[in-house]
Structure formats: C-alpha cells, structure tokens
Design a protein around this motif. Structure first.
Motif, short mmCIF file in Angstrom:
data_model
loop_
_atom_site.label_atom_id
_atom_site.label_comp_id
_atom_site.label_asym_id
_atom_site.label_seq_id
_atom_site.Cartn_x
_atom_site.Cartn_y
_atom_site.Cartn_z
N ASP A 153 0.76 -1.18 -0.01
CA ASP A 153 0.03 -0.05 -0.07
C ASP A 153 0.89 1.26 0.10
O ASP A 153 1.65 1.43 1.03
CB ASP A 153 -0.71 0.04 1.18
N SER A 154 0.75 1.88 -0.95
CA SER A 154 1.78 3.39 -1.33
C SER A 154 1.01 4.31 -0.38
O SER A 154 1.99 5.32 -0.07
CB SER A 154 1.57 3.72 -2.63
N GLY A 155 -0.08 4.40 0.19
CA GLY A 155 -0.47 5.55 1.17
C GLY A 155 -1.32 6.53 0.15
O GLY A 155 -1.85 7.26 0.74
N VAL A 156 -1.28 6.13 -1.09
CA VAL A 156 -2.03 7.12 -2.20
C VAL A 156 -3.37 6.58 -2.57
O VAL A 156 -3.38 5.46 -2.74
CB VAL A 156 -1.33 7.50 -3.38
N THR A 157 -4.62 7.07 -2.40
CA THR A 157 -5.73 6.56 -2.53
C THR A 157 -6.27 7.41 -3.64
O THR A 157 -6.27 8.52 -3.93
CB THR A 157 -6.62 6.58 -1.29
N GLN A 158 -7.15 6.49 -4.52
CA GLN A 158 -7.73 7.12 -5.75
C GLN A 158 -9.09 6.46 -5.73
O GLN A 158 -9.56 5.34 -5.50
CB GLN A 158 -6.88 6.47 -7.10
N THR A 159 -10.10 7.52 -6.04
CA THR A 159 -11.63 6.93 -6.40
C THR A 159 -12.09 7.58 -7.61
O THR A 159 -11.70 8.71 -7.87
CB THR A 159 -12.42 7.38 -5.18
N PRO A 160 -12.93 7.00 -8.19
CA PRO A 160 -13.37 5.49 -8.20
C PRO A 160 -12.18 4.53 -8.77
O PRO A 160 -11.33 5.14 -9.25
CB PRO A 160 -14.71 5.55 -8.75
N LYS A 161 -12.48 3.55 -8.31
CA LYS A 161 -11.26 2.46 -9.06
C LYS A 161 -11.77 2.31 -10.31
O LYS A 161 -10.84 1.90 -11.20
CB LYS A 161 -11.55 1.06 -8.23
N HIS A 162 -13.16 2.07 -10.63
CA HIS A 162 -13.43 2.06 -11.99
C HIS A 162 -14.30 3.14 -12.50
O HIS A 162 -15.37 3.39 -11.62
CB HIS A 162 -14.24 0.64 -12.42
N LEU A 163 -14.58 3.44 -13.56
CA LEU A 163 -15.57 4.37 -13.92
C LEU A 163 -15.95 4.00 -15.52
O LEU A 163 -15.13 3.87 -16.29
CB LEU A 163 -14.98 5.57 -14.04
N ILE A 164 -17.24 3.72 -15.77
CA ILE A 164 -17.88 3.58 -17.10
C ILE A 164 -18.88 4.75 -17.33
O ILE A 164 -19.73 4.96 -16.78
CB ILE A 164 -18.51 2.33 -17.15
N THR A 165 -18.38 5.33 -18.67
CA THR A 165 -19.39 6.55 -18.99
C THR A 165 -19.60 6.55 -20.70
O THR A 165 -18.77 5.72 -21.22
CB THR A 165 -18.66 7.81 -18.46
N ALA A 166 -20.11 7.67 -21.04
CA ALA A 166 -20.22 7.49 -22.49
C ALA A 166 -19.58 8.61 -22.99
O ALA A 166 -19.30 9.54 -22.37
CB ALA A 166 -21.81 7.54 -22.55
N THR A 167 -19.31 8.57 -24.49
CA THR A 167 -18.83 9.90 -24.97
C THR A 167 -19.71 11.18 -24.79
O THR A 167 -20.98 11.12 -24.75
CB THR A 167 -18.85 9.47 -26.49
N GLY A 168 -18.87 12.18 -24.67
CA GLY A 168 -19.47 13.48 -24.59
C GLY A 168 -19.70 13.71 -23.12
O GLY A 168 -19.86 14.80 -22.83
N GLN A 169 -19.36 12.91 -22.11
CA GLN A 169 -19.82 13.09 -20.84
C GLN A 169 -18.52 13.78 -20.05
O GLN A 169 -17.45 13.84 -20.65
CB GLN A 169 -20.31 11.73 -20.01
N ARG A 170 -18.68 13.99 -18.79
CA ARG A 170 -17.85 14.60 -18.04
C ARG A 170 -17.51 13.75 -16.72
O ARG A 170 -18.59 13.52 -16.05
CB ARG A 170 -18.13 16.04 -17.46
N VAL A 171 -16.17 13.43 -16.12
CA VAL A 171 -16.12 12.66 -15.07
C VAL A 171 -14.95 13.46 -14.22
O VAL A 171 -14.32 14.26 -14.93
CB VAL A 171 -15.65 11.21 -15.27
N THR A 172 -14.93 13.18 -13.00
CA THR A 172 -14.10 13.60 -11.94
C THR A 172 -13.25 12.68 -11.46
O THR A 172 -14.09 11.71 -10.87
CB THR A 172 -14.56 14.60 -10.93
#
Lengths: 110, 114
Positions: free
Chosen positions: B1-20
């Motif tokens: 465990d590096s101590g760095v966390t990232q969320t979400p683990k997986h993200l499925i979305t459609a073209t044209g969308q916006r994600v963070t």
C-alpha cells in the motif's frame, strides 16, 4: 528530455540474478537515473535511483557506467514477484515529472 | 500500500460526458502528479501540482483540467469524453521540493468510455 533505451523484454529464472540494461547516451550532468517498476494491475513503484556512484538498497542495486551513458539494474535473486515492467527514467535536477519509456518486461520462470 | 488513494477504482461512461477522478496523496506530501496509461501511448505525464499551485504540465488535453485543494487532495476533470480517453489514470505524490524524491503511485482509476 533525454531518452533511454531498454530491451523490450527479458527472461530470468527464479533465484538467479537479473541484469536489466539501460542506455542513455544523451544524459546531461544534472540528470538522475531512476528505476521504477510496474507489477501487473498496479501503479508503478520506485525501485532505486543514482547520479554517478553505484547504489544499493533492499530491492536492488544500480550500477552506473563511468561515462554515465548506460546503467544496469541488478536484482540479486529474482523471485516470481519481481515479474514486472521495469522503467529506466532520467529525471532532471529541476523536474519532478517522470517521463516513462516503453520499459523492459521481465518474466521470471520457476 | 503506497498510501495514495484514488477513487473511483472503475468508471464507465459515455462519449461526451464529464467525469471527475479524485486523488488523496500520502500524508504530508505536497506534490501530486497525474499520469495516463493507455495501450498505444504507454504511461504519460499529464500535470503536476505542488501545494495547490500548478507546477508542470505535460501532454494534457484542453478538455482535461486538474486542481489541488487546500487539504492537498487533487481532482482530475475530464470533459467531452472520447473513446480514446479510455485508459488507466494514475495519481502519484511526493514530498517537498527535493529533486530526488520518489513518487508514490496510487492504484489507478480505470476509465472506460463507451
């Protein structure tokens, strides 16, 4: 950014030493040589770094040529867990970013 | 465990969308880096923040933006998504200004754009 050249792949037997070469003929005087590795399905992890002298740590050794145009990462006894892509990276004294090349995919046979 | 966390683990979305995508660095680390890993381009540096300020920019598209907040966590915003944006996005953190500070990588966020 100065470039590095590594073999695409290498094979090793478990419990034998592995020497992973890296050429960096255009290295500048302020470039540090870093090695990272990426295990399957994980983010990269730091292995070792050096400037001019050979370096040792718990994971590996780094041998740097006298003219600094090449270096070798040495894993003293490869284990199955060492199977990964190994990246040799030159990092300028002022720069924080890592510029990854293609790396060497190391496979370890039992 | 590096101590760095990232969320979400997986993200499925459609073209044209916006994600963070979100990243929490190791405790005490001031620098955050974002990298993109795709099959054709390999691992590419996108952008670096240091203590809330943009420090370096790499091959980051104009559709992408990032910021680092006062609590040092960082977000990578990807908009007008295209199929080619499908990739693994890694966040890394490192300590103060020392030039040889190793970077600690998170487990990544796998983005799939359909």
């Amino acid at each position: 950014d100065a470039k590095t050249t590594q073999p695409n792949s290498m094979e090793s037997n478990e419990e034998e030493p592995v020497h992973l070469p890296c050429n960096h003929s255009t290295i500048s005087g302020t470039d540090y040589i870093h090695w990272y590795r990426q295990l399957p399905s994980q983010g990269p992890e730091y292995v070792i770094h050096g400037l001019t002298s050979n370096v040792n740590n718990r994971m590996a050794s780094l041998a740097i040529a006298e003219d600094r145009k090449s270096s070798t990462l040495i894993l003293h006894r490869a284990t199955l867990r060492d199977a990964a892509v190994y990246y040799c990276i030159l990092r300028d004294v002022g720069g924080g970013k890592l510029i990854f090349g293609q790396g060497t995919e190391l496979s370890v046979k039992p | 465990d590096s101590g760095v966390t990232q969320t979400p683990k997986h993200l499925i979305t459609a073209t044209g969308q916006r994600v963070t995508l979100r990243c929490s660095p190791r405790s005490g680390d001031l620098s955050v880096y974002w990298y993109q890993q795709s099959l054709d381009q390999g691992l590419q540096f996108l952008i670096q923040y240091y203590n809330g300020e943009e420090r370096a920019k790499g091959n980051i598209l104009e559709r992408f933006s990032a910021q680092q907040f006062p609590d040092l966590h960082s977000e990578l915003n990807l908009s007008s998504l295209e199929l080619g944006d499908s990739a693994l996005y890694f966040c890394a953190s490192s300590g103060g200004g020392q030039i040889y500070n190793e970077q600690f990588f998170g487990p990544g966020t796998r983005l799939t754009v359909l």
